[in-house]
Design a protein around this motif. Structure first.
Motif, mmCIF file in Angstrom:
data_model
loop_
_atom_site.group_PDB
_atom_site.id
_atom_site.type_symbol
_atom_site.label_atom_id
_atom_site.label_comp_id
_atom_site.label_asym_id
_atom_site.label_seq_id
_atom_site.Cartn_x
_atom_site.Cartn_y
_atom_site.Cartn_z
ATOM 1 N N ARG A 54 0.815 -1.296 -0.070
ATOM 2 C CA ARG A 54 0.072 -0.214 0.034
ATOM 3 C C ARG A 54 0.968 1.177 0.252
ATOM 4 O O ARG A 54 0.588 2.230 -0.655
ATOM 5 C CB ARG A 54 -0.947 0.087 1.195
ATOM 6 C CG ARG A 54 -1.925 -0.827 1.146
ATOM 7 C CD ARG A 54 -2.961 -0.967 2.399
ATOM 8 N NE ARG A 54 -3.836 -2.085 2.583
ATOM 9 C CZ ARG A 54 -4.630 -2.453 1.846
ATOM 10 N NH1 ARG A 54 -4.862 -1.891 0.983
ATOM 11 N NH2 ARG A 54 -5.084 -3.657 2.097
ATOM 12 N N GLN A 55 2.008 1.188 0.829
ATOM 13 C CA GLN A 55 2.849 2.296 0.938
ATOM 14 C C GLN A 55 3.529 2.590 -0.453
ATOM 15 O O GLN A 55 3.783 3.648 -0.802
ATOM 16 C CB GLN A 55 3.644 2.271 1.981
ATOM 17 C CG GLN A 55 3.168 2.328 3.298
ATOM 18 C CD GLN A 55 4.164 1.621 4.611
ATOM 19 O OE1 GLN A 55 4.754 0.955 4.287
ATOM 20 N NE2 GLN A 55 3.887 2.610 5.714
ATOM 21 N N ALA A 56 3.971 1.481 -1.013
ATOM 22 C CA ALA A 56 4.958 1.599 -2.259
ATOM 23 C C ALA A 56 3.800 2.147 -3.264
ATOM 24 O O ALA A 56 4.422 2.765 -4.123
ATOM 25 C CB ALA A 56 5.208 0.317 -2.613
ATOM 26 N N LEU A 57 2.732 1.607 -3.306
ATOM 27 C CA LEU A 57 1.841 2.252 -4.551
ATOM 28 C C LEU A 57 1.410 3.811 -4.421
ATOM 29 O O LEU A 57 1.689 4.393 -5.077
ATOM 30 C CB LEU A 57 0.293 1.329 -4.471
ATOM 31 C CG LEU A 57 -0.470 2.056 -5.563
ATOM 32 C CD1 LEU A 57 0.310 1.515 -7.001
ATOM 33 C CD2 LEU A 57 -1.630 0.775 -5.655
ATOM 34 N N ARG A 58 1.195 4.073 -3.138
ATOM 35 C CA ARG A 58 1.008 5.862 -2.665
ATOM 36 C C ARG A 58 2.213 6.396 -3.130
ATOM 37 O O ARG A 58 2.228 7.365 -3.633
ATOM 38 C CB ARG A 58 0.727 5.889 -1.049
ATOM 39 C CG ARG A 58 -0.699 5.398 -0.971
ATOM 40 C CD ARG A 58 -1.263 5.831 0.401
ATOM 41 N NE ARG A 58 -2.461 5.514 0.681
ATOM 42 C CZ ARG A 58 -2.932 4.290 1.162
ATOM 43 N NH1 ARG A 58 -2.081 3.267 1.163
ATOM 44 N NH2 ARG A 58 -4.156 4.059 1.333
ATOM 45 N N VAL A 59 3.509 6.059 -2.800
ATOM 46 C CA VAL A 59 4.782 6.666 -3.119
ATOM 47 C C VAL A 59 4.852 6.719 -4.629
ATOM 48 O O VAL A 59 4.955 7.878 -5.198
ATOM 49 C CB VAL A 59 6.088 6.055 -2.560
ATOM 50 C CG1 VAL A 59 7.276 6.463 -3.443
ATOM 51 C CG2 VAL A 59 5.959 6.152 -1.115
ATOM 52 N N ALA A 60 4.655 5.691 -5.443
ATOM 53 C CA ALA A 60 4.714 5.615 -6.831
ATOM 54 C C ALA A 60 3.493 6.744 -7.444
ATOM 55 O O ALA A 60 3.825 7.325 -8.539
ATOM 56 C CB ALA A 60 4.210 4.428 -7.379
#
Length: 84
Positions: A54-60
């Motif tokens: 979830r965090q990775a997708l938000r960063v992207a």
């Protein structure tokens, strides 16, 4: 907590959304859905570090017109948000 909440170490370059989505979801059971196939070529940010999916997708998605519009323990759905 679902499969989208597991932490992984990422070192993804800035690239197309579809490439990043596939890398984040790969072999995890965390499904990233995007019904609008025009999203595949949208450029997204690099993702680096130990993050949940979830965090990775938000960063992207940061700084793009794309947003997570639906979340369940094992799914995230992304759509283009119209400019105001």
């Amino acid at each position: 907590m679902g499969r989208c909440d597991q932490q992984v170490v990422y070192n993804l370059p800035a690239q197309r959304f579809d490439q990043t989505a596939q890398a984040i979801a790969r072999a995890t059971g965390c499904f990233i859905r995007y019904p609008d196939k025009s999203l595949v070529n949208v450029p997204v940010q690099p993702v680096r570090g130990r993050l949940t999916r979830r965090q990775a997708l938000r960063v992207a998605l940061r700084g793009s017109a794309l947003r997570i519009v639906r979340e369940t323990p094992n799914l995230m759905e992304v759509a283009r948000v119209p400019a105001h």
